[in-house]
Scaffold this active site. Structure first.
Site, mmCIF file in Angstrom:
data_model
loop_
_atom_site.group_PDB
_atom_site.id
_atom_site.type_symbol
_atom_site.label_atom_id
_atom_site.label_comp_id
_atom_site.label_asym_id
_atom_site.label_seq_id
_atom_site.Cartn_x
_atom_site.Cartn_y
_atom_site.Cartn_z
ATOM 1 C CB SER A 167 -0.984 -56.933 -35.280
ATOM 2 O OG SER A 167 -1.985 -56.423 -35.346
ATOM 3 C CG ASN A 168 -3.608 -56.542 -39.766
ATOM 4 O OD1 ASN A 168 -4.050 -55.698 -39.839
ATOM 5 N ND2 ASN A 168 -3.883 -58.001 -39.601
#
Ligand code: C5P
Length: 229
Positions: A38-39
């Site tokens: 993810s980020n």
């Protein structure tokens, strides 16, 4: 609450009757049942835009990745996890909307395979290679539609912000793009404040550093001025 009521009562309903579809937050790309890629997107900017557009009278549908934020008043929220789910949620509703804002930090790639069981660490395996495949570009898919809505994108860059933003505006067939410099401390990803430079064909505007709701109100007003049904 008082501030919200005043805003609602005093804001000119520039987007009354306009249907807005908006993406926000990160996506999660599963590796196995317990892990994902993810980020750092918090979803704050997208949620602030949803709130600001609702204040101006828009009917807002917010497609969001996993975030820890309350749904803005009057906004219809659809929760998704992966880029593929976000793509499906957007494309199945895009025909009904007048305006589209892609604010989500969609993962560009996802694991080629999702393991059905937790991936184990083995004694003789000091390295592990991950194979990734490209995710669909949601906003580019919207921009490619023959009767596309007025489409606004975001560009989070660390260098050559203007050049990359203008390139994305053309390549993804956007009507407007809001660029932020995520290399600056205290603004952009996960921060409460942000500053944006907005570009469109033949013009630009600088929206100076402010909290994300204030900035969202300025950006939504700018969009409303350029949007032609
Ligand atoms: O090319 P880049 O990913 O930096 O472009 C950012 C813009 O594109 C944002 O508006 C983002 O929401 C959108 N985007 C998307 N789908 C992707 C990747 C980015 O909608 N797979």
């Amino acid at each position: 609450l008082v501030e919200r009521c005043c805003q609602q009562l005093t804001a000119e309903p520039l987007l009354a009757g306009v249907k807005l579809l908006l993406t926000a937050g990160p996506t999660r790309e599963a590796l196995d049942p317990v892990r994902y890629i993810s980020n750092h997107s918090s979803g704050k900017m997208g949620f602030a835009l949803a709130a600001a557009a609702a204040e101006l009278g828009a009917a807002v549908t917010l497609v969001t990745g996993p975030v820890n934020l309350p749904t803005p008043v009057g906004v219809r929220r659809i929760d998704v996890e992966s880029a593929l789910q976000m793509h499906e949620a957007v494309m199945s509703r895009i025909g009904e909307c007048d305006l589209f804002i892609g604010c989500a930090a969609v993962a560009d790639y996802r694991p080629a395979q999702v393991a059905s069981q937790k991936i184990k660490k083995t004694g003789d395996n000091d390295q592990m290679a991950l194979s990734l495949v490209k995710n669909p570009d949601i906003i580019a898919a919207v921009g490619a539609l023959s009767d596309k809505p007025f489409t606004v994108g975001f560009a989070a860059e660390t260098v050559d912000v203007e050049q990359y933003a203008l390139d994305k505006l053309r390549r993804k067939r956007l009507d407007m793009i809001a660029a932020n410099d995520v290399s600056r401390a205290g603004q952009g990803f996960n921060a409460d404040d942000n500053a944006l430079t907005v570009f469109w064909q033949g013009g630009q505007a600088a929206l100076p550093l402010a909290d994300k709701l204030t900035l969202a109100r300025h950006l939504v007003a700018l969009i409303a001025r350029h949007y032609r049904p």
